[in-house]
Scaffold this motif. Structure first.
Motif, mmCIF file in Angstrom:
data_model
loop_
_atom_site.group_PDB
_atom_site.id
_atom_site.type_symbol
_atom_site.label_atom_id
_atom_site.label_comp_id
_atom_site.label_asym_id
_atom_site.label_seq_id
_atom_site.Cartn_x
_atom_site.Cartn_y
_atom_site.Cartn_z
ATOM 1 N N ARG A 113 7.315 4.754 -2.957
ATOM 2 C CA ARG A 113 5.965 4.702 -3.509
ATOM 3 C C ARG A 113 4.542 3.664 -3.120
ATOM 4 O O ARG A 113 3.459 4.070 -2.681
ATOM 5 N N CYS B 60 0.748 -1.074 0.092
ATOM 6 C CA CYS B 60 0.253 0.191 0.183
ATOM 7 C C CYS B 60 1.406 1.391 0.078
ATOM 8 O O CYS B 60 2.633 1.520 -0.068
ATOM 9 N N SER B 61 0.442 2.295 0.041
ATOM 10 C CA SER B 61 0.962 3.509 0.040
ATOM 11 C C SER B 61 1.697 3.729 1.627
ATOM 12 O O SER B 61 0.875 2.895 2.171
ATOM 13 N N PRO B 62 2.317 4.268 1.472
ATOM 14 C CA PRO B 62 2.899 4.582 2.856
ATOM 15 C C PRO B 62 2.279 6.105 3.766
ATOM 16 O O PRO B 62 1.418 5.456 5.452
ATOM 17 N N GLU B 63 0.890 5.881 3.083
ATOM 18 C CA GLU B 63 0.282 7.179 3.747
ATOM 19 C C GLU B 63 -0.964 6.908 3.789
ATOM 20 O O GLU B 63 -1.310 7.123 5.417
ATOM 21 N N TYR B 64 -1.175 5.457 2.981
ATOM 22 C CA TYR B 64 -2.405 4.621 3.574
ATOM 23 C C TYR B 64 -1.866 3.347 4.992
ATOM 24 O O TYR B 64 -2.735 3.434 6.031
ATOM 25 N N SER C 15 0.285 4.606 7.791
ATOM 26 C CA SER C 15 0.322 5.731 8.441
ATOM 27 C C SER C 15 -1.512 5.765 9.068
ATOM 28 O O SER C 15 -1.328 6.042 9.745
ATOM 29 N N ARG C 16 -2.491 6.124 8.075
ATOM 30 C CA ARG C 16 -3.889 6.323 7.969
ATOM 31 C C ARG C 16 -4.069 5.217 9.316
ATOM 32 O O ARG C 16 -5.735 5.268 9.644
ATOM 33 N N ASN C 17 -3.741 3.786 8.666
ATOM 34 C CA ASN C 17 -4.548 2.824 9.545
ATOM 35 C C ASN C 17 -3.213 2.397 10.323
ATOM 36 O O ASN C 17 -2.938 0.739 9.822
ATOM 37 N N LYS D 178 -1.420 5.547 -4.767
ATOM 38 C CA LYS D 178 -2.550 6.330 -4.397
ATOM 39 C C LYS D 178 -3.397 6.685 -3.483
ATOM 40 O O LYS D 178 -3.964 7.101 -3.262
ATOM 41 N N GLY D 179 -3.281 5.421 -2.816
ATOM 42 C CA GLY D 179 -3.899 5.338 -1.328
ATOM 43 C C GLY D 179 -5.150 4.840 -1.725
ATOM 44 O O GLY D 179 -5.366 5.125 -0.577
#
Length: 309
Positions: free
Chosen positions: A252, A168-172, A174-176, A232-233
């Motif tokens: 990415r 997954c994306s790093p942002e995804y 971190s959100r989970n 892209k998350g």
């Protein structure tokens, strides 16, 4: 006794219509009128004594005899064309290779300059499809496929093996922060690749999370699209080696469960008809792809040693 052969002009008209699926396009290719093409096919039917196609306002459908004959005509004309190219001055070195779109975009295309530099006599034509090809049709000279050898008249050369693992994306990620175990995927958006829909199940079963529904909330026709969407998350995608390597190296994508890779049950092969495997242009391409896959086979060997430890 001289073999009875249909008109070559009629055969070319029939092959062109069958390949292009359109009388108008065939007439343009052959530089004649559509009525002339239709006349040639009627002539062919008369010579053969059977109907090859049923015509209608919306187009045509091949009869059972027409479908069988179209395969043989296509193969015969390609064979004649290849033979003529080989004996002509500077003979044709064009090879048509069918591959999956992900393999093309994420592995083959970046390596084509190397092929050109090492074998400038080879002209490679690439056809992408998610469906495995019937090489007997002559639509391609060879293909790269994942699976296992299954056809008696096809020569298979092993290229490499793959593992699968969620990304997954790093942002995804971190959100989970609660995404810790494979079973936690039940609460997340899985990105499915429907031509390879069994791959998620392979990984889930191997890691003891078979209860997770692998159907996927979003479905894509290729790994390339699924991996781009994950970057892209939009959710969690399954990666298959080596196609996510660049995304991982550049940040990415990240592995959801670091190091939790599962061996894919099928292998990657270069395939061509057994009768054509020794043609110089095909042999050159096979050797180049085998050598280009050497690094992947080295990584596979090193991973096996690490697992044994």
């Amino acid at each position: 006794m001289t073999p009875r052969l249909p008109s070559m002009t009629a055969l070319r008209a029939f092959e062109s219509v069958c390949r292009l699926q359109n009388f108008k396009d065939a007439s343009s290719e052959l530089n004649v009128t559509p009525s002339a093409v239709s006349h040639q096919i009627r002539r062919l039917e008369k010579e053969l004594g059977c109907r090859l196609m049923n015509r209608g306002r919306s187009g045509f459908d091949l009869t059972a005899e027409g479908l069988k004959f179209s395969v043989e005509v296509s193969r015969a004309l390609r064979s004649i064309s290849d033979a003529a190219s080989e004996i002509s001055e500077g003979g044709s070195r064009r090879v048509t290779l069918q591959v999956y779109s992900t393999f093309a975009v994420r592995w083959l295309l970046p390596r084509l300059p190397r092929l050109k530099a090492e074998h400038d006599s080879i002209e490679l034509g690439i056809v992408t499809s998610q469906d495995d090809i019937d090489l007997s049709t002559g639509a391609a000279d060879a293909c790269v496929m994942i699976g296992e050898p299954s056809e008696n008249k096809v020569d298979y050369t092993y290229l490499f093996s793959s593992t699968v693992y969620p990304v997954c994306s790093p942002e995804y990620l971190s959100r989970n922060p609660g995404l810790k175990r494979p079973s936690d995927l039940s609460d997340h958006t899985l990105l499915q690749v429907y031509p390879s829909q069994g791959d998620w199940d392979v990984w889930l079963e191997a890691v003891g999370a078979g209860e997770v529904d692998s159907a996927g909330d979003s479905r894509f026709d290729s790994y390339d699209h699924a991996l781009d969407s994950a970057a892209k998350g939009l959710g969690v995608a399954l990666a298959i080696d080596p196609f996510a390597n660049e995304d991982l190296a550049e940040g990415r994508l990240v592995e959801v469960f670091s190091g939790l890779h599962v061996r894919h049950p099928a292998n990657w092969y270069f395939s061509t008809l057994d009768a054509r495997k020794n043609e110089p242009k095909i042999a050159v391409l096979r050797e180049w792809l085998t050598l280009a896959s050497a690094d992947l086979r080295k990584d596979e060997h090193e991973a096996a040693i690490a697992d044994a430890r």
